[in-house]
Design an enzyme around this catalytic site. Sequence first.
Site, PDB file in Angstrom:
ATOM      1  N   ASP A  67       0.830  -1.205   0.000  1.00 42.77           N
ATOM      2  CA  ASP A  67       0.000   0.000   0.000  1.00 42.77           C
ATOM      3  C   ASP A  67       0.867   1.259   0.000  1.00 42.77           C
ATOM      4  O   ASP A  67       0.353   2.379  -0.082  1.00 42.77           O
ATOM      5  CB  ASP A  67      -1.002  -0.005   1.153  1.00 42.77           C
ATOM      6  CG  ASP A  67      -0.353  -0.116   2.525  1.00 42.77           C
ATOM      7  OD1 ASP A  67       0.886  -0.094   2.618  1.00 42.77           O
ATOM      8  OD2 ASP A  67      -1.104  -0.214   3.526  1.00 42.77           O
ATOM      9  N   SER A  68       2.187   1.071   0.044  1.00 44.21           N
ATOM     10  CA  SER A  68       3.127   2.173  -0.190  1.00 44.21           C
ATOM     11  C   SER A  68       2.879   2.824  -1.537  1.00 44.21           C
ATOM     12  O   SER A  68       3.316   3.957  -1.775  1.00 44.21           O
ATOM     13  CB  SER A  68       4.565   1.663  -0.128  1.00 44.21           C
ATOM     14  OG  SER A  68       4.730   0.527  -0.974  1.00 44.21           O
ATOM     15  N   ASP A 106      -0.695  -6.416  -0.133  1.00 40.53           N
ATOM     16  CA  ASP A 106      -1.124  -5.733   1.085  1.00 40.53           C
ATOM     17  C   ASP A 106      -2.652  -5.659   1.160  1.00 40.53           C
ATOM     18  O   ASP A 106      -3.319  -5.395   0.152  1.00 40.53           O
ATOM     19  CB  ASP A 106      -0.577  -4.307   1.111  1.00 40.53           C
ATOM     20  CG  ASP A 106       0.592  -4.144   2.057  1.00 40.53           C
ATOM     21  OD1 ASP A 106       0.781  -4.991   2.951  1.00 40.53           O
ATOM     22  OD2 ASP A 106       1.329  -3.148   1.901  1.00 40.53           O
ATOM     23  N   GLU A 203       8.828  -3.818  11.368  1.00 31.67           N
ATOM     24  CA  GLU A 203       9.276  -2.535  10.809  1.00 31.67           C
ATOM     25  C   GLU A 203       9.662  -1.549  11.897  1.00 31.67           C
ATOM     26  O   GLU A 203       8.939  -1.361  12.871  1.00 31.67           O
ATOM     27  CB  GLU A 203       8.182  -1.932   9.925  1.00 31.67           C
ATOM     28  CG  GLU A 203       8.568  -0.604   9.286  1.00 31.67           C
ATOM     29  CD  GLU A 203       7.585  -0.119   8.237  1.00 31.67           C
ATOM     30  OE1 GLU A 203       7.807   0.979   7.691  1.00 31.67           O
ATOM     31  OE2 GLU A 203       6.611  -0.838   7.960  1.00 31.67           O
TER      32      GLU A 203
END
Length: 286
Positions: A67-68, A106, A203
Amino acid sequence: MIEVRPELAYNSTSHSQLRNSIMSKVTTSTLLKFKQEGKKFTALTAYDASFAAAFDSEGIDVLLVGDSLGMVLQGHSDTLPVTVEDIAYHTRCVHRGIERALLIADMPFMSYATPEQAMTNATVLMQAGANMVKLEGGEWLLETVKKLTERGVPVCAHIGLTPQSVHVFGGFKVQGRDAENAQRILNEAKALEAAGAQLLVIECIPASLAKAISDALTIPVIGIGAGKDTDGQILVMHDVLGISSGYIPRFSKNYLKQTGEIRAAVRAYVDEVASGTFPGAEHTFN
């Protein structure tokens, strides 16, 4: 007899290229074997067939339609505007470009608020070509992870800094720096594995916590901004190629600047992860 592709034959010293030339489709079982054998593996985001094919051919083991894309393709300030339809479209594109890599899609913001919603939207992404879906969150996701895996949908969990919760965190901040939150994140990792997750992304957490999680779990752990002791590494392709708008995060590296050519940049990333030279201390949070 194994046939080595001509474009790989000229450089027999490259572990990553040789491995790519002789191996079949990467699955979750492949990644589990890598972990058991102590072989580091690499992942990159991808959003179209052309880049996906290039990354696949140069030895990237896992491709993520992240979704980046909301930030690097659509120009948003965060990932929240991305829809299931956006992810499905790009998943179809990437799927057409790869032969070997494992493809993860994602699940975007609020597309898995309930187990029922998660199953509906995961179906869309799996039918678009994904081999696995990725969800952000800890304890509240356990029932969803269990139900998805029971119904044949492989799950990659994502904890630590979860970008979809950026407004809860008050920005993109390192997580797990104090003892209480570090223990919470470790407990979440164990619980997600027990619920059926077959991969875990962690992350922006301290390297010591990332090592503890990787050592505690049987499933492979992929790090981003989590030090060098995870089983695999993932980066955003735009950061690797030095074309992200704004800035490149501390935990990333501009490999295109280092090599001057896209395929060479990808090979350098693969080989540095395999050798343990990336991420270095300058890319790591303590």
